[in-house]
Design a protein around this motif. Structure first.
Motif, PDB file in Angstrom:
ATOM      1  N   GLU A   1       1.825   1.832  -3.442  1.00  0.00           N
ATOM      2  CA  GLU A   1       0.636   2.258  -4.190  1.00  0.00           C
ATOM      3  C   GLU A   1       0.329   3.740  -3.943  1.00  0.00           C
ATOM      4  O   GLU A   1       0.079   4.498  -4.879  1.00  0.00           O
ATOM      5  CB  GLU A   1      -0.530   1.393  -3.703  1.00  0.00           C
ATOM      6  CG  GLU A   1      -1.752   1.424  -4.545  1.00  0.00           C
ATOM      7  CD  GLU A   1      -2.769   0.404  -4.026  1.00  0.00           C
ATOM      8  OE1 GLU A   1      -2.956   0.295  -2.784  1.00  0.00           O
ATOM      9  OE2 GLU A   1      -3.364  -0.285  -4.848  1.00  0.00           O
TER      10      GLU A   1
ATOM     11  N   ARG B   1       0.846  -1.217   0.000  1.00  0.00           N
ATOM     12  CA  ARG B   1       0.000   0.000   0.000  1.00  0.00           C
ATOM     13  C   ARG B   1       0.873   1.256   0.000  1.00  0.00           C
ATOM     14  O   ARG B   1       0.501   2.276  -0.596  1.00  0.00           O
ATOM     15  CB  ARG B   1      -0.938   0.014   1.215  1.00  0.00           C
ATOM     16  CG  ARG B   1      -1.929  -1.154   1.275  1.00  0.00           C
ATOM     17  CD  ARG B   1      -2.941  -1.095   0.150  1.00  0.00           C
ATOM     18  NE  ARG B   1      -3.897  -2.193   0.223  1.00  0.00           N
ATOM     19  CZ  ARG B   1      -4.599  -2.642  -0.813  1.00  0.00           C
ATOM     20  NH1 ARG B   1      -4.443  -2.103  -2.010  1.00  0.00           N
ATOM     21  NH2 ARG B   1      -5.451  -3.630  -0.678  1.00  0.00           N
TER      22      ARG B   1
ATOM     23  N   THR C   1      -3.073  -7.424  -2.845  1.00  0.00           N
ATOM     24  CA  THR C   1      -1.757  -6.783  -2.725  1.00  0.00           C
ATOM     25  C   THR C   1      -0.604  -7.673  -3.221  1.00  0.00           C
ATOM     26  O   THR C   1       0.524  -7.575  -2.735  1.00  0.00           O
ATOM     27  CB  THR C   1      -1.464  -6.336  -1.271  1.00  0.00           C
ATOM     28  OG1 THR C   1      -1.472  -7.488  -0.419  1.00  0.00           O
ATOM     29  CG2 THR C   1      -2.464  -5.317  -0.785  1.00  0.00           C
TER      30      THR C   1
END
Ligand code: PNW
Length: 519
Positions: A225, A222, A314
């Protein structure tokens, strides 16, 4: 003409023996196993340094990895041999405490950061793609002393470390693996208690560790990202150790499926399934077993709905380390399933048996069963659909300084053959293959007694000389040829290639052929 090719003979009429253009060949190593320089230039202490220095008796021949293959100094040679092999990628790992000496980002060790930066640049200059593993088992001692993988705060601490790595290298590194073999970290580190941190706690720690590793991986994903993806392209996953599990008899089919979900699914289902979270069959068995033990709740810590969403999706592909296959059968009344790492035996009440016709390299815990790699990948596709699979490790152990390792060449031939069948017959999207390992290294508890290298390293030599084995020549030929056709098997190739020391090329050629005839 195809007599020596057991399975390909059946399909050689309908498939060609070439690897597809997108398929990449590589090799892998891990920082602790090759680098040495354990306290060089400001590196901090991690849990394997501590294990080795406080419990030398745990390692065969009291070996240490304080120098190992000395790649901290000899990395230029490693790049040279990677080039010599024709590798398209090189998977190596970063030692957390070389970059962040106490594990935390307030102080980045410049020398450590430069070491990996130089390595990356040298690989790229030779046209070899660097693939980074962020964590191959070296937890900073300060973090271990605060509970390590059992402390939920590690999720953020790992995220902070990952952010540092992206900011240093993501301009040049496009493929990342967060954690190597999370199941080995949790089950060997805790359940079996034989790896660092040597904490034997079989009930809670392995499962808490399991959940925290998944969340830490997701956190690292994350962060990329949210903070880096707008500027950089990269694919991120983790490298899972997958032992294929066969039923011992037809009655054990259900148990085998449960064991696959328990051993493999616990580290894949949370990413790739529709609902996320734990595999339902594992949740069920853990609750039932925990209640039987007298606990009110499952020892498998639940995911909140938020956490399930946080983790799901993920992994851009799946990294697979494949070494072995085992069979499973129900324990007979009174028979103790014991504790095995990787499958959680007491909960399943199963006993592991070696597969039929299994044979062994030096390591007696890794029965060799090449068909297992294909079956494993077919199972992954059946469970999770068309995910890309990168084989991040596959390798064979020998026991001595043997350069004529025809058995290792044979091992690679057989496994690559199964990979080809996966791609061509089962339509699995296998995007690459990494041989474990580029060179001999420190094999954890086995010290230097178990050798996995395509290149021999002379650990008696202060200069740690690297020498190609027969398997290195074989692998280089396959990479160049991109096919399993006869080119790398014929006598001409062997006679022309085996020019290293201690070789009688006529004998070698004959042995080599003999060993390949077993295919
Ligand atoms: C891997 N099993 O570990 C590791 O990633 C490497 O660091 C190691 O050197 C290599 O395999 C060879 O042992 C494994 O029980 C641990 O199936 C356990 C198993 C397989 C590989």
């Amino acid at each position: 003409m195809f007599r020596h090719r057991s399975s390909l003979v059946q399909v050689s009429w309908c498939v060609d023996l070439k690897f597809p253009p997108k398929f990449k060949f590589g090799a892998a190593t891990a920082s602790y196993q090759i680098e040495g320089g354990w306290n060089a230039d400001g590196k901090g202490e991690h849990i394997w340094d501590r294990l080795i220095h406080t419990h030398p008796e745990k390692i065969q021949e009291n070996a240490t990895a304080d120098v190992a293959a000395d790649s901290y100094h000899k990395w230029r040679e490693d790049v040279k041999i990677a080039k010599e092999l024709g590798l398209q990628f090189y998977r190596f790992s970063i030692s957390w405490t070389r970059i962040l000496p106490d594990g935390f980002p307030k102080n980045i060790n410049k020398a450590g950061a430069k070491y990996y930066s130089d390595l990356i640049n040298a690989l790229l200059a030779e046209g070899i793609e660097p693939i980074i593993t962020m964590y191959h088992w070296e937890l900073p001692v300060k973090i271990q002393d605060m509970g390590g993988w059992a402390n939920p705060l590690i999720v953020d601490w790992f995220g902070d470390y990952a952010r540092v790595l992206y900011s240093l290298y993501v301009d040049r590194v496009k493929t990342w693996l967060t954690v190597n073999e999370a199941n080995v970290v949790c089950d060997c580190g805790y359940n079996a208690g034989i790896y660092a941190p040597l904490i034997k706690e079989t009930e809670f720690a392995p499962y808490i560790c399991n959940k925290n590793i998944l969340l830490a991986h997701a956190k690292a994903y994350r962060i990329f990202e949210h903070e880096f993806r707008h500027r950089y392209y990269a694919r991120i996953s983790l490298a899972n150790n997958l032992m294929w599990i066969e039923p011992y008899s037809p009655e054990d089919s259900e148990l085998a499926e449960l064991a696959r979900n328990h051993a493999v699914g616990r580290y894949a289902y949370p990413f790739f399934s529709k609902n996320g979270g734990w595999p339902p069959s594992t949740e069920k068995v853990m609750l039932k077993y925990s209640r039987k033990q007298g606990y009110n709740e499952s020892r498998l810590p639940a995911f909140t709905e938020e956490e399930k969403i946080f983790v799901k999706g993920t992994a851009d592909f799946l990294g697979v380390n494949y070494y072995t296959t085992n069979m499973i059968r129900s324990a007979k009344p009174g028979e103790d399933p014991g504790i095995w790492f990787l499958t959680g035996a007491p909960e399943l009440n199963g006993i592991l048996e070696q597969p039929p016709n299994a044979y062994y390299g030096h390591s007696k815990i890794l029965p060799i069963y090449p068909e297992g790699i294909r079956k494993q990948m077919a199972w992954l596709k059946e469970q999770y659909g068309d995910i890309d699979i990168l084989i991040t490790e596959n390798g064979y152990s020998t026991s001595n300084y043997q350069l004529e390792d025809y058995d290792r060449a044979d091992f690679y031939y057989k496994h690559l053959e199964q990979v080809l069948l996966s791609i061509k017959v089962d339509n699995v999207s296998v995007i690459g293959f990494a041989a474990w390992s580029l060179l001999d290294n420190f094999e954890w508890l086995a010290g230097y007694t178990s050798k996995f290298g395509l290149y021999e390293v002379d650990f008696e030599d202060p200069d740690r000389k690297r020498t190609p084995r027969a398997s290195a020549h074989f692998y280089a030929c396959v990479i160049k040829n991109r096919s399993l056709n006869d080119t790398c098997l014929n006598k001409k190739f062997i006679a022309g290639s085996l020019h290293y020391k201690r070789t009688n090329s006529a004998d070698s050629a004959q042995n080599y052929r003999k060993s390949l005839m077993r295919l």
